[in-house]
Design an enzyme around this catalytic site. Structure first.
Site, PDB file in Angstrom:
ATOM      1  N   LYS A 164      74.848  12.221  59.757  1.00 23.01           N
ATOM      2  CA  LYS A 164      73.892  11.277  60.339  1.00 23.01           C
ATOM      3  C   LYS A 164      72.590  11.257  59.543  1.00 23.01           C
ATOM      4  O   LYS A 164      72.032  10.192  59.238  1.00 23.01           O
ATOM      5  CB  LYS A 164      73.615  11.657  61.795  1.00 23.01           C
ATOM      6  CG  LYS A 164      72.512  10.844  62.495  1.00 23.01           C
ATOM      7  CD  LYS A 164      72.888   9.389  62.678  1.00 23.01           C
ATOM      8  CE  LYS A 164      71.780   8.574  63.332  1.00 23.01           C
ATOM      9  NZ  LYS A 164      71.580   8.891  64.764  1.00 23.01           N
TER      10      LYS A 164
ATOM     11  N   LYS B 179      61.537   9.815  62.566  1.00 22.87           N
ATOM     12  CA  LYS B 179      62.126  11.086  63.011  1.00 22.87           C
ATOM     13  C   LYS B 179      63.307  11.471  62.125  1.00 22.87           C
ATOM     14  O   LYS B 179      63.404  12.617  61.657  1.00 22.87           O
ATOM     15  CB  LYS B 179      62.583  10.968  64.459  1.00 22.87           C
ATOM     16  CG  LYS B 179      63.411  12.150  64.954  1.00 22.87           C
ATOM     17  CD  LYS B 179      64.113  11.839  66.260  1.00 22.87           C
ATOM     18  CE  LYS B 179      65.171  12.898  66.569  1.00 22.87           C
ATOM     19  NZ  LYS B 179      65.951  12.588  67.779  1.00 22.87           N
TER      20      LYS B 179
END
Length: 290
Positions: free
Chosen positions: A162, A237
């Site tokens: 990811k 983030k």
């Protein structure tokens, strides 16, 4: 299955609803969000995890994941699976998996791609890390909540996939926005730009499927005043996670580092918080070569 679901915000709520619709018994817990229709409310995370075959977490960061794991792992029955669908640092994912294994619990780290729309439609992609046995148990749930699940390897491999994917996404979106801003200044029509790039070597997902220019290509957040499908602060983030991982792995990622710095400036000092990550285009439109 009996499923505990911890974290029922923008992503978790529609995922849990899809599990209910598929006939699973879902017990949920969230400190703030209401229970989705069909989800039984539990007064604590441990309460939601009790007697569950699978406990799914969808949480903001690694620190919260570790805290929730401390609560739910002792409450889970032996052989159950703790499946974390949050996007967190690789170190936290591996620490929680190790903690679960020592308690006789199976663990899968399975962050998702597809955003709120994919969660609602049940078309998410899951990138999973963990043992073959753990993945086999949760795979039927991935098939309910998503369209694809890839077993990437051992614990932490899902988070690694990811983080790498979203580093590419952030860098590519910046390049796409820069190119449109340059095309504007060169007098090139945006539609013509799209027609060329979308069928040539500049092809990318950010151009072809999520074009940052309003009125060009398929519908995207750019056509809705850049209201977020994937918020700029969430991209920040993920880029920070990529740089944390790169630091730990001694990997040279100069483009990822620069992308993180650009999104940091955009979010924290240029009003980008709450906007889609493709709103980098109007940002570049306003800027001159410095």
């Amino acid at each position: 299955m009996k499923i505990g679901f911890i974290g029922l915000g923008n992503m978790g709520a529609p995922m849990a609803k899809n599990l209910v619709a598929a006939g699973h018994e879902v017990w949920g817990h969230d400190l703030h969000a209401p229970m989705p229709d069909g989800v039984h409310g539990a007064i604590s995370a441990a309460g939601a995890a009790k007697d569950a075959d699978v406990v799914i977490t969808m949480l903001p960061n690694g620190a919260i994941l570790r805290a929730v794991a401390d609560d739910v792992i002792p409450a889970m029955k032996p052989g159950a699976v703790l499946c974390d669908c949050s996007t967190v640092d690789v170190e936290s994912a591996r620490a929680v998996a190790d903690q679960a294994t020592k308690a006789g619990i199976l663990a899968v780290d399975a962050p998702v791609s597809g955003g709120v729309g994919g969660a609602a439609a049940g078309t998410l992609t899951f990138m999973a890390g963990g043992t073959d046995a753990a993945f086999a148990i949760v795979k039927p749930l991935f098939e309910v909540m998503g369209q694809k699940a890839v077993h990437c390897g051992g614990s932490g491999a899902g988070q690694a996939a990811k983080i790498c994917n979203n580093m590419i996404l952030g860098v590519t979106m910046i390049a796409t926005c820069e190119a449109f801003a340059l095309a504007d200044k060169l007098g090139l029509d945006r539609q013509k730009m799209f027609d060329v790039v979308s069928t040539s070597s500049g092809y990318s997902w950010t151009m072809n499927a999520y074009c940052p220019a309003p009125g060009v290509g398929p519908k995207s957040p750019a056509d809705n005043d850049y209201k977020p499908g994937f918020a700029a602060e969430l991209m920040l983030k993920d880029l920070r996670l990529s740089q944390q991982a790169a630091e730990a792995a001694d990997a040279d990622t100069p483009m990822g580092k620069l992308a993180a710095l650009l999104y940091e400036t955009f979010v924290e000092t240029e009003g980008g918080k709450g906007m889609d990550f493709s709103a980098m285009l109007p940002r570049f439109e306003k800027r001159h070569r410095g």
